[in-house]
Design an enzyme around this catalytic site. Structure first.
Site, PDB file in Angstrom:
ATOM      1  N   GLY A   1       0.823  -1.198   0.000  1.00 52.26           N
ATOM      2  CA  GLY A   1       0.000   0.000   0.000  1.00 52.26           C
ATOM      3  C   GLY A   1       0.857   1.247   0.000  1.00 52.26           C
ATOM      4  CB  SER A   2       0.030   4.692   0.953  1.00 51.22           C
ATOM      5  OG  SER A   2      -0.416   4.556   2.291  1.00 51.22           O
TER       6      SER A   2
ATOM      7  CD  GLU B   1       7.559  -5.281  -2.140  1.00 43.51           C
ATOM      8  OE1 GLU B   1       7.850  -4.165  -2.637  1.00 43.51           O
ATOM      9  OE2 GLU B   1       8.366  -6.211  -2.059  1.00 43.51           O
TER      10      GLU B   1
ATOM     11  N   GLY C   1       2.602   2.006   5.471  1.00 44.58           N
ATOM     12  CA  GLY C   1       3.799   1.286   5.889  1.00 44.58           C
ATOM     13  C   GLY C   1       4.425   1.865   7.142  1.00 44.58           C
TER      14      GLY C   1
END
EC number: 1.2.1.3
Length: 510
Positions: free
Chosen positions: A241-242, A263, A246
């Site tokens: 995601g963004s 990721e 994270g």
């Protein structure tokens, strides 16, 4: 000419596909609406799980892990092989559902399901190759080796832009490694998750003795994800995601000494050198920047072009941008489908306004089809010529915006490539061997993916995907990424029946 979908048809079309995939009944009853970005219409309603239900799902998964870890790895691989076979049988329907719910063009939807099939093939073979090393030891009559064991429950949190492939990258490897999986998909794409879950259950039925809870789906919002992240029975969290997400997930997992595979953002760049093949470059750049409406983590967002070819290349790109078909992603001629929702459109417009304020020249970026589909958000991709790499350029916007910058010396281009916090993918277009090799060297691109004469997108199963520099990087879907789903033990065996002691050390054993 652009073509847009007609409202009123998609909900019944989605229901028919879901029925064929085996999704119905209580799975399509609940408070959360699943909408299509193609028209903005509600396709179905799905359940929503709270923290208590997530806790029970994790308990089932942990119990399943305790049983599954004792199954021989090649036998575990057979389950993944059967899942791949089931995916082949439903590829067209699942790809169509990806298009309806995530807005991907038809070829991208089919490609995503093919990635699921490919990782199943990869993992099936891997189930016979979970090798450890035999290690040289300084002690006589001893042998030292490493062995690999399952970790436990893997929590997978996936994003809307790859609604099915990301789970499969994780799950296929986790299953052959001996782990169980709890999947929390994006709130924007619950229907594709339900479909994948139904397909996996058919594979499990064919396998015959899969422990209940080995693959568990939890639908819900942020609280469901947080419950998964904070549970100590989930030693591995794989989240896509963004970067904002994270930054929340990483420290929470680390606080309980869990393992995070993150990721996150890309903000990927391509350098175009004077010797580049411009025909190849234009095609690659156009697809990488505009495909999936700029909503891939590997989308091309920054183009760094040598002064000597800047004007010629930008002119050709403006032609491509002006002629690209924006509209119904199910139509064969369409390259650019809709943004996922209105929030994505608003973020895109804010970024374009900031670029203009910083001296940028914007071509495209306007909304199209609004009169016919007020609840959907189609945009013409934006090409933005920037005087410098400003804060706006360095901040990733998940939309079809391509910032174009000039450079003079190759070292300057590499510096611009590396001068953003994100570092997922990168590429260079050149026929100069020295430039290509320098770009791939330790002093070249600092990204997890570095390509030559292809765009930053296009990672394939077999080569581990990821390595985003801002987070230390997760690696998925190939190479030795399986090690992230297991724990390593070092074993020493004394077969000489003598215990070597330091010189001069003696003692009696009573």
């Amino acid at each position: 000419m652009s073509r847009f979908p007609e409202p009123g048809i998609l909900p019944s079309e989605a229901r028919e596909i879901l029925t064929r995939l085996g999704v119905g009944g209580d799975a399509l009853r609940g408070p959360r609406a699943a909408c299509s970005p193609l028209t903005g219409e509600v396709l179905a309603h799905v359940p929503e799980m709270g923290a208590g239900e997530v806790e029970r799902a994790i308990a089932r998964a942990h119990a399943a892990y305790l049983a599954w870890r004792t199954v021989p790895a090649p036998r575990r691989g057979e389950l993944v092989r059967l899942f791949g076979a089931e995916l082949r049988a439903v590829k067209a329907d699942l790809a169509a559902l990806v298009t309806l719910e995530a807005g991907k063009i038809a070829s991208e939807g089919a490609g995503e399901v093919q990635e699921m099939i490919d990782i199943c093939d990869f993992a099936t073979g891997l189930s016979r190759q979970l090798h450890g090393l035999t290690i040289a030891t300084e002690r006589p009559d001893h042998r030292m080796m490493e062995t690999w064991h399952p970790m436990g429950v893997v929590g997978v949190i996936s994003a809307f832009n790859f609604p099915v492939a990301v789970w499969s990258w994780n799950a296929a490897l986790a299953f052959v490694c001996g782990d169980a999986v709890v999947w929390k998909p994006s709130e924007k794409t619950p229907l594709t998750a339900l479909a994948v879950d139904a397909v996996f259950r058919r594979a499990a039925a064919r396998f015959g003795d899969v422990p209940e809870g080995l693959s568990t789906l939890v639908l819900g919002g942020r609280d469901a994800g947080e419950a998964l992240v904070d549970d100590a029975r989930v030693p591995i969290i794989s989240a896509t995601g963004s970067t904002a997400m994270g930054r929340s997930v990483g420290p929470r997992v680390a606080e309980r000494f869990g393992r995070a595979i993150l990721e996150l953002g890309g903000n990927n760049a391509a350098i175009v050198c004077p010797s580049a093949d411009l025909d190849l470059t234009v095609r690659a750049v156009a697809f990488a920047a505009m495909g999936t409406a700029g909503q891939r983590c590997t989308s091309l967002r920054r183009l760094i072009v040598h002064d000597g070819i800047y004007d010629a290349l930008v002119a050709r790109l403006k032609t491509a941008y002006g002629s690209v078909s924006v509209g119904d992603p199910r139509a064969a001629a369409t390259l650019v489908g809709p943004l996922i929702d209105g929030a994505a459109f608003g973020t895109m417009q804010l970024a374009l306004d900031a670029a203009r304020a910083a001296g940028g020249t914007v071509t495209g970026g306007e909304r199209v089809g609004e009169a016919a589909l007020p609840g959907a958000f189609y945009v013409r991709p934006a090409l933005v010529e920037m005087p410098a790499q400003t804060d706006t350029v360095a901040a990733e916007t998940f939309a079809p915006i391509l910032y174009v910058l000039r450079y003079g010396a190759f070292a300057e281009a590499v510096r611009l490539n590396n001068e953003v916090p994100q570092g997922l993918a990168s590429s260079v277009f050149t026929t100069d061997l020295r430039e290509a090799e320098l770009f791939l060297s330790v002093t070249g691109s600092d990204c997890g993916i570095a390509n030559v004469n292809i765009g930053p997108s296009g990672a394939e199963i077999g080569g581990a995907f990821g390595g985003e520099k801002e987070t230390g990087g997760g690696r998925e879907a190939g190479s030795d990424s399986w090690k992230a789903y297991m724990r390593r033990a070092t074993n020493t065996i004394n077969y000489g029946m003598k215990l070597p002691l330091a010189q001069g050390v003696t003692f009696e054993v009573g």
